[in-house]
Write an enzyme that holds these catalytic residues in place. Structure first.
Site, PDB file in Angstrom:
ATOM      1  N   GLU A  26       8.980   1.109  11.605  1.00  0.00           N
ATOM      2  CA  GLU A  26      10.004   1.542  11.004  1.00  0.00           C
ATOM      3  C   GLU A  26       9.377   2.920  10.901  1.00  0.00           C
ATOM      4  O   GLU A  26       8.113   3.668   9.905  1.00  0.00           O
ATOM      5  CB  GLU A  26       9.987   1.443   9.782  1.00  0.00           C
ATOM      6  CG  GLU A  26      10.732   0.609   9.414  1.00  0.00           C
ATOM      7  CD  GLU A  26      12.375  -0.052  10.295  1.00  0.00           C
ATOM      8  OE1 GLU A  26      12.914   0.869  10.961  1.00  0.00           O
ATOM      9  OE2 GLU A  26      12.654  -1.449   9.785  1.00  0.00           O
ATOM     10  N   LYS A  57       0.655  -0.805   0.190  1.00  0.00           N
ATOM     11  CA  LYS A  57       0.037   0.186   0.174  1.00  0.00           C
ATOM     12  C   LYS A  57       1.085   1.560   0.420  1.00  0.00           C
ATOM     13  O   LYS A  57       1.336   1.489   0.686  1.00  0.00           O
ATOM     14  CB  LYS A  57      -0.954  -0.083   1.469  1.00  0.00           C
ATOM     15  CG  LYS A  57      -2.452   0.611   1.353  1.00  0.00           C
ATOM     16  CD  LYS A  57      -2.394   2.304   1.180  1.00  0.00           C
ATOM     17  CE  LYS A  57      -1.884   2.573   2.045  1.00  0.00           C
ATOM     18  NZ  LYS A  57      -1.613   4.599   1.778  1.00  0.00           N
ATOM     19  N   ILE A 112       0.481   6.512  13.325  1.00  0.00           N
ATOM     20  CA  ILE A 112       0.188   6.124  12.644  1.00  0.00           C
ATOM     21  C   ILE A 112       0.349   4.508  13.701  1.00  0.00           C
ATOM     22  O   ILE A 112      -0.464   3.580  13.257  1.00  0.00           O
ATOM     23  CB  ILE A 112       0.214   6.320  10.968  1.00  0.00           C
ATOM     24  CG1 ILE A 112      -0.456   7.918  10.838  1.00  0.00           C
ATOM     25  CG2 ILE A 112      -0.866   4.833  10.418  1.00  0.00           C
ATOM     26  CD1 ILE A 112      -1.861   7.873  10.737  1.00  0.00           C
ATOM     27  N   GLY A 113       1.731   4.440  13.440  1.00  0.00           N
ATOM     28  CA  GLY A 113       2.549   3.349  14.024  1.00  0.00           C
ATOM     29  C   GLY A 113       1.880   2.970  15.268  1.00  0.00           C
ATOM     30  O   GLY A 113       1.783   1.848  15.428  1.00  0.00           O
ATOM     31  N   GLU A 134       9.626  15.397  15.569  1.00  0.00           N
ATOM     32  CA  GLU A 134       9.908  15.442  13.719  1.00  0.00           C
ATOM     33  C   GLU A 134       9.642  16.806  12.960  1.00  0.00           C
ATOM     34  O   GLU A 134       8.043  16.288  13.384  1.00  0.00           O
ATOM     35  CB  GLU A 134       9.729  14.182  13.428  1.00  0.00           C
ATOM     36  CG  GLU A 134      10.107  13.699  12.558  1.00  0.00           C
ATOM     37  CD  GLU A 134      10.079  12.140  11.573  1.00  0.00           C
ATOM     38  OE1 GLU A 134       8.792  11.818  11.877  1.00  0.00           O
ATOM     39  OE2 GLU A 134      10.527  11.264  11.065  1.00  0.00           O
ATOM     40  N   GLY A 138       6.137   4.877   8.709  1.00  0.00           N
ATOM     41  CA  GLY A 138       5.458   6.025   8.345  1.00  0.00           C
ATOM     42  C   GLY A 138       5.869   6.383   9.592  1.00  0.00           C
ATOM     43  O   GLY A 138       6.914   6.612  10.259  1.00  0.00           O
ATOM     44  N   SER A 139       4.807   7.756   9.945  1.00  0.00           N
ATOM     45  CA  SER A 139       4.442   8.671  11.185  1.00  0.00           C
ATOM     46  C   SER A 139       4.466   7.535  12.794  1.00  0.00           C
ATOM     47  O   SER A 139       4.600   6.764  12.748  1.00  0.00           O
ATOM     48  CB  SER A 139       4.145   9.398  11.318  1.00  0.00           C
ATOM     49  OG  SER A 139       2.455   8.435  11.382  1.00  0.00           O
ATOM     50  N   THR A 140       5.080   7.657  14.088  1.00  0.00           N
ATOM     51  CA  THR A 140       4.976   7.227  15.482  1.00  0.00           C
ATOM     52  C   THR A 140       3.178   6.779  15.070  1.00  0.00           C
ATOM     53  O   THR A 140       2.888   6.153  15.637  1.00  0.00           O
ATOM     54  CB  THR A 140       5.585   8.188  16.096  1.00  0.00           C
ATOM     55  OG1 THR A 140       7.050   7.608  15.512  1.00  0.00           O
ATOM     56  CG2 THR A 140       5.367   7.318  17.186  1.00  0.00           C
ATOM     57  N   CYS A 187      13.955   9.878   7.749  1.00  0.00           N
ATOM     58  CA  CYS A 187      13.429   9.140   9.019  1.00  0.00           C
ATOM     59  C   CYS A 187      14.526   9.633  10.380  1.00  0.00           C
ATOM     60  O   CYS A 187      14.817   9.908  11.501  1.00  0.00           O
ATOM     61  CB  CYS A 187      13.137   8.386   9.460  1.00  0.00           C
ATOM     62  SG  CYS A 187      14.148   6.481   8.254  1.00  0.00           S
TER      63      CYS A 187
HETATM   64  P1  NAD Z   1       2.309   8.502   7.176  1.00  0.00           P
HETATM   65  O1  NAD Z   1       2.164   7.511   8.551  1.00  0.00           O
HETATM   66  O2  NAD Z   1       0.907   9.706   7.327  1.00  0.00           O
HETATM   67  O3  NAD Z   1       1.813   7.536   6.130  1.00  0.00           O
HETATM   68  C1  NAD Z   1       2.822   6.711   6.134  1.00  0.00           C
HETATM   69  C2  NAD Z   1       1.884   5.153   5.301  1.00  0.00           C
HETATM   70  O4  NAD Z   1       0.968   5.397   6.179  1.00  0.00           O
HETATM   71  C3  NAD Z   1       0.780   6.277   4.402  1.00  0.00           C
HETATM   72  O5  NAD Z   1       1.037   4.471   3.060  1.00  0.00           O
HETATM   73  C4  NAD Z   1      -0.628   6.332   5.033  1.00  0.00           C
HETATM   74  O6  NAD Z   1      -1.430   5.889   3.300  1.00  0.00           O
HETATM   75  C5  NAD Z   1      -0.619   5.127   5.369  1.00  0.00           C
HETATM   76  N1  NAD Z   1      -1.087   5.098   6.483  1.00  0.00           N
HETATM   77  C6  NAD Z   1      -2.099   6.492   6.992  1.00  0.00           C
HETATM   78  N2  NAD Z   1      -3.064   6.485   8.776  1.00  0.00           N
HETATM   79  C7  NAD Z   1      -2.787   4.797   8.126  1.00  0.00           C
HETATM   80  C8  NAD Z   1      -3.779   3.795   8.865  1.00  0.00           C
HETATM   81  N3  NAD Z   1      -4.765   4.733  10.277  1.00  0.00           N
HETATM   82  N4  NAD Z   1      -3.603   2.199   8.612  1.00  0.00           N
HETATM   83  C9  NAD Z   1      -3.097   1.983   7.462  1.00  0.00           C
HETATM   84  N5  NAD Z   1      -2.602   2.690   7.084  1.00  0.00           N
HETATM   85  C10 NAD Z   1      -1.675   4.494   7.557  1.00  0.00           C
HETATM   86  O7  NAD Z   1       3.177   8.957   7.501  1.00  0.00           O
HETATM   87  P2  NAD Z   1       3.962   9.535   5.840  1.00  0.00           P
HETATM   88  O8  NAD Z   1       3.758  10.904   6.039  1.00  0.00           O
HETATM   89  O9  NAD Z   1       3.963   9.045   5.202  1.00  0.00           O
HETATM   90  O10 NAD Z   1       5.728   9.023   5.751  1.00  0.00           O
HETATM   91  C11 NAD Z   1       6.663  10.652   7.097  1.00  0.00           C
HETATM   92  C12 NAD Z   1       6.502   9.689   8.424  1.00  0.00           C
HETATM   93  O11 NAD Z   1       7.272   8.522   7.983  1.00  0.00           O
HETATM   94  C13 NAD Z   1       7.686  10.146   8.985  1.00  0.00           C
HETATM   95  O12 NAD Z   1       7.568   9.754  10.413  1.00  0.00           O
HETATM   96  C14 NAD Z   1       8.761   9.573   8.516  1.00  0.00           C
HETATM   97  O13 NAD Z   1       9.949   9.681  10.052  1.00  0.00           O
HETATM   98  C15 NAD Z   1       8.555   8.262   8.817  1.00  0.00           C
HETATM   99  N6  NAD Z   1       9.839   7.592   8.230  1.00  0.00           N
HETATM  100  C16 NAD Z   1      10.329   6.143   8.987  1.00  0.00           C
HETATM  101  C17 NAD Z   1      11.248   4.927   8.304  1.00  0.00           C
HETATM  102  C18 NAD Z   1      11.590   4.119   9.360  1.00  0.00           C
HETATM  103  O14 NAD Z   1      12.441   4.007   8.835  1.00  0.00           O
HETATM  104  N7  NAD Z   1      12.137   4.390  10.565  1.00  0.00           N
HETATM  105  C19 NAD Z   1      11.627   5.528   6.864  1.00  0.00           C
HETATM  106  C20 NAD Z   1      11.031   6.776   6.223  1.00  0.00           C
HETATM  107  C21 NAD Z   1       9.875   6.795   6.897  1.00  0.00           C
END
Ligand code: NAD
Length: 505
Positions: free
Chosen positions: A264, A189, A246-247, A399, A242-244, A298
């Site tokens: 991650e 996704k 949402i994680g 962040e 992705g972001s903390t 990140c």
């Molecule tokens: P995000 O969390 O907004 O979205 C990441 C992904 O999750 C997208 O595909 C989004 O559509 C999906 N998503 C959003 N809400 C969701 C939900 N409720 N359930 C399931 N999936 C959902 O992050 P972003 O803005 O796309 O990316 C930036 C973030 O990613 C930053 O916080 C960055 O630090 C982090 N990041 C971490 C690493 C790592 O390896 N630690 C690498 C790259 C980016």
């Protein structure tokens, strides 16, 4: 790409006006007919339309992945044959390198050198896992003489792989390569803002011989389709970058079906420059550490701590070089920093900077929205250095995900370590010192998954990448990742001459 009746691949151009979902080896439109428009952040221009997956499409993708895993042949292939297909994926990506780089630049606005490096690494990830999977095996264990125990590594099953927008192809490669190497089926996704290269990767997987249903790609809303995958009872694992916030949400929801989870997440990584550092190397490394990928990394080293004895010399060089960074045409080799992903992210970055100013922070460089000539309709931010800050300020704690670094002085090693660890995150970190003993001592005390000593780079295929604390858990890009896509089955046999009768009846 289409597969004809004669099973010949007809390759479409990488750059198109419309991109399909990939479900069960087919290129399909959304069940609702909805599309996502994707724009070039450097110019604001429309690049293409992409089918937007609905929950029905996501359900179809899960069914395809489930069927490919439960009844298909991929996981039963001899390991060498799976490795051969992974190598073929890399080979096809290499032949289409320039096209993929171009598409990644258009979709993200990142600079040429950044896109080239990331596409290269995505290719190398498949080669790495083609090699690594051959050595991935179970163990034979010590048990009493008449018993025998061995373990098998089995693929975990159907994996939802949720990708952010900052490294669209590289993050997809970090997830798809180890998962399919082990024999899993995946549903990728991608982020709605940057879906194009993950779709191309899905097509390349099919072209290279990955059977239908093993790799499905469904761009769509995170809250809708991403969440649907996380809650789906037939998905065995979620790998999320992705972001903390949402994680955390994903971890809670995945717990309802006890899915395996890899997270991650975000970071606020520190860089410590000691008084015995090679100052020029530390300046150049710190520039790259924060301004690479326009700070949308990140592991961006966004907190810079400099020993008070060298602070003035370091900062004068750091500010001078920051002001020389070139923004503008992402396709120009001399451009250092590309665009910011969209207006929302640009507003977030500027919001942090303006509120820090109001709280008394001093802007040493940048601090404004940028308008490079010819790119006035895109989203750009000046490389920004901020001093006169403290650990109570949100610009230091949170962040930002943009080209903004905060700088502070420290007096000694103890204070440097305390400041570095004073964060809820724990992803990257850097230590600059010519004293190897000190660098190692400090590295051992930093609470982060990655420490870069006198080094601007954070990872190569083979080096573990992942976080401590609220930067997540699980490691990608390395041999251990294969275990995160596997179950370990323990097989215990009895070979004694007399049958066992433990109850003695
Ligand atoms: P995000 O969390 O907004 O979205 C990441 C992904 O999750 C997208 O595909 C989004 O559509 C999906 N998503 C959003 N809400 C969701 C939900 N409720 N359930 C399931 N999936 C959902 O992050 P972003 O803005 O796309 O990316 C930036 C973030 O990613 C930053 O916080 C960055 O630090 C982090 N990041 C971490 C690493 C790592 O390896 N630690 C690498 C790259 C980016």
């Amino acid at each position: 790409m289409t597969v004809t009746r004669e099973n010949k691949i007809e390759q479409e151009s990488t750059k198109r006006e419309f991109y399909h979902l990939i479900i069960n080896g087919e290129k399909v439109k959304s069940s609702t007919g909805e599309t996502i428009k994707t724009y070039n952040p450097a110019t604001g221009e429309l690049i293409a339309e992409v089918a937007k997956a609905s929950k029905e499409d996501a359900n179809n993708a899960v069914a395809a992945a489930r069927d490919a895993f439960d009844n298909g042949k991929w996981k039963k292939y001899p390991i060498g044959r799976r490795a051969q297909v992974l190598n073929k994926i890399s080979a096809i990506m290499r032949t289409r390198f320039n096209e993929i780089v171009e598409l990644e630049i258009l979709d993200t606005g990142k600079s040429l050198h950044a896109a080239q490096g990331q596409v290269t690494q995505a290719i190398e990830d498949f080669e790495f896992y083609a090699g690594a999977i051959v050595g991935h095996r179970g163990t034979v264990n010590n048990v009493p003489g008449q018993f025998h125990n061995y373990t098998e590594k089995e693929p975990v099953g159907v994996c939802a792989q949720i990708i952010p927008w900052n490294y669209p192809l590289m993050m997809a490669a970090w997830k798809v390569a180890p998962a399919i190497a082990v024999g899993c089926s995946v549903i990728v996704k991608p982020a709605s803002l940057t879906p194009l290269t993950a779709i191309i990767l899905g097509e390349i997987c099919l072209e290279a011989g990955v059977p239908a249903g093993v790799v499905n790609v469904i761009p769509g809303s995170g809250a809708d389709v991403g969440n649907f995958l996380v809650e789906h009872p037939k998905v065995d694992k979620v790998a999320f970058t992705g972001s903390t916030p949402i994680g955390k949400d994903i971890m809670g929801k995945a717990s309802q079906t006890l899915k395996r989870v890899t997270l991650e997440l975000g970071g606020k990584s520190p860089s410590l420059v000691f008084e015995d550092a090679d100052i020029d190397a530390a300046v150049d490394g710190s520039l790259f550490g924060i301004f690479y990928n326009s700070g949308q990394s990140c592991e961006a080293r966004s907190r810079l701590y400099v020993h008070e004895d060298i602070y003035d010399e370091f900062m004068s060089k750091f500010v001078e070089k920051t002001k020389k960074l070139q923004l503008g045409n992402p396709f120009d080799k001399t451009t250092h920093m590309g665009a910011i992903i969209d207006q929302g992210q640009l507003d977030t970055i500027d919001g942090y900077v303006q509120s820090a100013k109001k709280e008394g922070a001093e802007i040493l460089a940048g601090g404004n929205v940028a308008k490079p000539e010819g790119y006035e309709n895109g989203y750009w931010y000046e490389p920004t250095i901020i001093s006169n800050v403290n650990h109570d300020m949100s610009i230091v704690k949170e962040e930002i995900f943009g080209p903004v670094v905060v700088v502070m002085k420290f007096k000694d090693e103890k204070e440097a370590i305390r400041l570095a660890n004073d964060t809820e995150f724990g992803l990257g970190s850097a230590v600059w010192s010519k004293d190897g003993a000190r660098a190692t001592r400090v590295a051992n005390q930093i609470q982060a998954g990655i420490v870069m000593i006198n080094c601007p780079f954070s990872a190569f295929p083979g080096t573990p990448f992942g976080g401590y604390k609220q930067s997540g858990f699980g490691r990608e890009l390395c041999i251990e990742t294969l275990d995160l896509y596997s179950e370990t089955k323990s097989i215990l046999s009895y070979y004694g001459s007399r049958p066992l009768n433990p109850f003695g009846l």
